[in-house]
Design a protein around this motif. Sequence first.
Motif, PDB file in Angstrom:
ATOM      1  N   GLY A  15       0.839  -1.186   0.000  1.00  0.00           N
ATOM      2  CA  GLY A  15       0.000   0.000   0.000  1.00  0.00           C
ATOM      3  C   GLY A  15       0.877   1.239   0.000  1.00  0.00           C
ATOM      4  N   PHE A  16       0.282   2.397  -0.208  1.00  0.00           N
ATOM      5  CA  PHE A  16       1.028   3.651  -0.320  1.00  0.00           C
ATOM      6  C   PHE A  16       0.482   4.664   0.685  1.00  0.00           C
ATOM      7  CE2 PHE A  16       1.471   1.371  -4.219  1.00  0.00           C
ATOM      8  CZ  PHE A  16       2.799   1.560  -4.574  1.00  0.00           C
ATOM      9  N   HIS A  17       1.375   5.477   1.266  1.00  0.00           N
ATOM     10  CA  HIS A  17       1.011   6.402   2.324  1.00  0.00           C
ATOM     11  C   HIS A  17       0.749   7.808   1.784  1.00  0.00           C
ATOM     12  CE1 HIS A  17       3.070   3.726   5.588  1.00  0.00           C
ATOM     13  NE2 HIS A  17       1.937   3.230   5.136  1.00  0.00           N
ATOM     14  N   TYR A  18      -0.291   8.423   2.320  1.00  0.00           N
ATOM     15  CA  TYR A  18      -0.688   9.779   1.955  1.00  0.00           C
ATOM     16  C   TYR A  18      -1.094  10.537   3.208  1.00  0.00           C
ATOM     17  CZ  TYR A  18      -0.921   8.196  -2.891  1.00  0.00           C
ATOM     18  OH  TYR A  18      -0.611   7.700  -4.136  1.00  0.00           O
ATOM     19  N   GLU A  19      -0.909  11.844   3.159  1.00  0.00           N
ATOM     20  CA  GLU A  19      -1.422  12.684   4.239  1.00  0.00           C
ATOM     21  C   GLU A  19      -2.927  12.852   4.084  1.00  0.00           C
ATOM     22  OE1 GLU A  19      -0.887  17.184   6.133  1.00  0.00           O
ATOM     23  OE2 GLU A  19       0.389  16.513   4.474  1.00  0.00           O
ATOM     24  N   VAL A  20      -3.620  12.856   5.222  1.00  0.00           N
ATOM     25  CA  VAL A  20      -5.074  13.051   5.210  1.00  0.00           C
ATOM     26  C   VAL A  20      -5.374  14.497   5.565  1.00  0.00           C
ATOM     27  CG1 VAL A  20      -7.286  12.365   6.184  1.00  0.00           C
ATOM     28  CG2 VAL A  20      -5.469  10.660   5.899  1.00  0.00           C
ATOM     29  N   PRO A  21      -5.941  15.279   4.653  1.00  0.00           N
ATOM     30  CA  PRO A  21      -6.298  16.657   4.978  1.00  0.00           C
ATOM     31  C   PRO A  21      -7.286  16.717   6.135  1.00  0.00           C
ATOM     32  CG  PRO A  21      -6.420  16.260   2.617  1.00  0.00           C
ATOM     33  CD  PRO A  21      -6.260  14.920   3.260  1.00  0.00           C
ATOM     34  N   ALA A  22      -7.194  17.762   6.922  1.00  0.00           N
ATOM     35  CA  ALA A  22      -8.078  17.900   8.081  1.00  0.00           C
ATOM     36  C   ALA A  22      -9.542  17.957   7.681  1.00  0.00           C
ATOM     37  CB  ALA A  22      -7.695  19.165   8.861  1.00  0.00           C
ATOM     38  N   SER A  23      -9.815  18.386   6.453  1.00  0.00           N
ATOM     39  CA  SER A  23     -11.195  18.533   6.003  1.00  0.00           C
ATOM     40  C   SER A  23     -11.857  17.213   5.614  1.00  0.00           C
ATOM     41  CB  SER A  23     -11.262  19.495   4.810  1.00  0.00           C
ATOM     42  OG  SER A  23     -10.466  18.993   3.739  1.00  0.00           O
ATOM     43  N   LEU A  24     -11.073  16.140   5.491  1.00  0.00           N
ATOM     44  CA  LEU A  24     -11.618  14.866   5.031  1.00  0.00           C
ATOM     45  C   LEU A  24     -11.904  13.931   6.205  1.00  0.00           C
ATOM     46  CD1 LEU A  24      -9.631  13.773   1.833  1.00  0.00           C
ATOM     47  CD2 LEU A  24     -11.978  14.593   2.008  1.00  0.00           C
ATOM     48  N   ARG A  25     -13.106  13.376   6.226  1.00  0.00           N
ATOM     49  CA  ARG A  25     -13.467  12.338   7.200  1.00  0.00           C
ATOM     50  C   ARG A  25     -13.337  10.997   6.496  1.00  0.00           C
ATOM     51  NH1 ARG A  25     -17.235   8.875   8.329  1.00  0.00           N
ATOM     52  NH2 ARG A  25     -18.459   9.498   6.503  1.00  0.00           N
ATOM     53  N   LEU A  26     -12.333  10.262   6.869  1.00  0.00           N
ATOM     54  CA  LEU A  26     -12.058   9.003   6.185  1.00  0.00           C
ATOM     55  C   LEU A  26     -12.117   7.829   7.162  1.00  0.00           C
ATOM     56  CD1 LEU A  26      -9.018   9.964   3.912  1.00  0.00           C
ATOM     57  CD2 LEU A  26     -11.441   9.876   3.299  1.00  0.00           C
ATOM     58  N   GLU A  27     -12.610   6.700   6.663  1.00  0.00           N
ATOM     59  CA  GLU A  27     -12.630   5.453   7.423  1.00  0.00           C
ATOM     60  C   GLU A  27     -12.076   4.350   6.543  1.00  0.00           C
ATOM     61  OE1 GLU A  27     -16.319   4.396   9.457  1.00  0.00           O
ATOM     62  OE2 GLU A  27     -17.092   6.383   8.939  1.00  0.00           O
ATOM     63  N   PRO A  28     -11.382   3.376   7.126  1.00  0.00           N
ATOM     64  CA  PRO A  28     -10.923   2.228   6.337  1.00  0.00           C
ATOM     65  C   PRO A  28     -12.088   1.573   5.618  1.00  0.00           C
ATOM     66  CG  PRO A  28      -9.893   2.198   8.490  1.00  0.00           C
ATOM     67  CD  PRO A  28     -10.924   3.287   8.536  1.00  0.00           C
ATOM     68  N   GLY A  29     -11.840   1.182   4.366  1.00  0.00           N
ATOM     69  CA  GLY A  29     -12.897   0.584   3.554  1.00  0.00           C
ATOM     70  C   GLY A  29     -13.512   1.549   2.566  1.00  0.00           C
ATOM     71  N   MET A  30     -13.212   2.838   2.704  1.00  0.00           N
ATOM     72  CA  MET A  30     -13.689   3.818   1.728  1.00  0.00           C
ATOM     73  C   MET A  30     -12.766   3.840   0.519  1.00  0.00           C
ATOM     74  SD  MET A  30     -14.710   7.195   3.939  1.00  0.00           S
ATOM     75  CE  MET A  30     -16.257   7.343   4.807  1.00  0.00           C
ATOM     76  N   ARG A  31     -13.326   4.159  -0.631  1.00  0.00           N
ATOM     77  CA  ARG A  31     -12.518   4.402  -1.817  1.00  0.00           C
ATOM     78  C   ARG A  31     -12.144   5.876  -1.853  1.00  0.00           C
ATOM     79  NH1 ARG A  31     -16.721   1.488  -5.765  1.00  0.00           N
ATOM     80  NH2 ARG A  31     -18.056   2.563  -4.265  1.00  0.00           N
TER      81      ARG A  31
END
Length: 256
Positions: A15-31
């Motif tokens: 897998g590849f690592h990316y920074e998550v912007p503060a504005s994004l609500r992300l959960e594992p399993g999302m595309r």
Amino acid sequence: MRIAEVAFPVPLHKGFHYEVPASLRLEPGMRVRAPFGPRRLSGMLLSVFEGQPDRPLKSVEAAIDREPAMTREMIDCALWMAKRYSAPIGECVKAMLPAFVKDLSEPSEWAKPHAREPRAAFELTPGQRGAVESLEAKLRERSPATVLLYGVPASGKTEVYLRLIRQAVAQGGQALFLLPEISLTQPFFEEFSSSLDAPVVLWHSKLTARERRKAWLGLRRGEIKVVVGARSAALLPFVDLRLAVVDEEQDESFKQ
């Protein structure tokens, strides 16, 4: 810093690592959509964690899904497949989340089936009765178990399967009935559809994209209770799988 681990449908084993912007609500399993070399690709979010990278990271650009398309169990299964078969993680994810699954918010097309007329009473042989009682007890225990049900052709194995599937569904769970060849699926689908008071779906590669999308979403939402299918049905997104039957398990098609 919040860091996302993303798997892309490319022939690479990580897998590849990316920074998550503060504005994004992300959960594992999302595309998600993120830059990948000179391109922007859609990938699967495997995990999100706090950390300090040793180099600058590009950022995730957008979330494609509003809710996870893959459960934690599905992600773990994809990771297991990648390790077990030395396969690219992105390709394993792709096998479990086909391209035709685009919008998880599509309206449901599954309705509860009408109650069916009880079939004519089928008297079990002593051997069948013993198998049913033993396996029903294992279903009630809710503990993992692998069992071989042996019977010559026309010995009544289908009746045993039906009774076990009926109990799994009555407990609120789902059941999978796997067959080695597509040509074998239709007769069992018709038999189960006419015998069970629960939504039954057919699954194999010859279905249209619309048919597969409808089945995939219905199963992911827990609306479909029974799947009759060829080998790829093992990768479907069951919510509460209680029983998996591998019919003709000795067939070489299952070993490919």
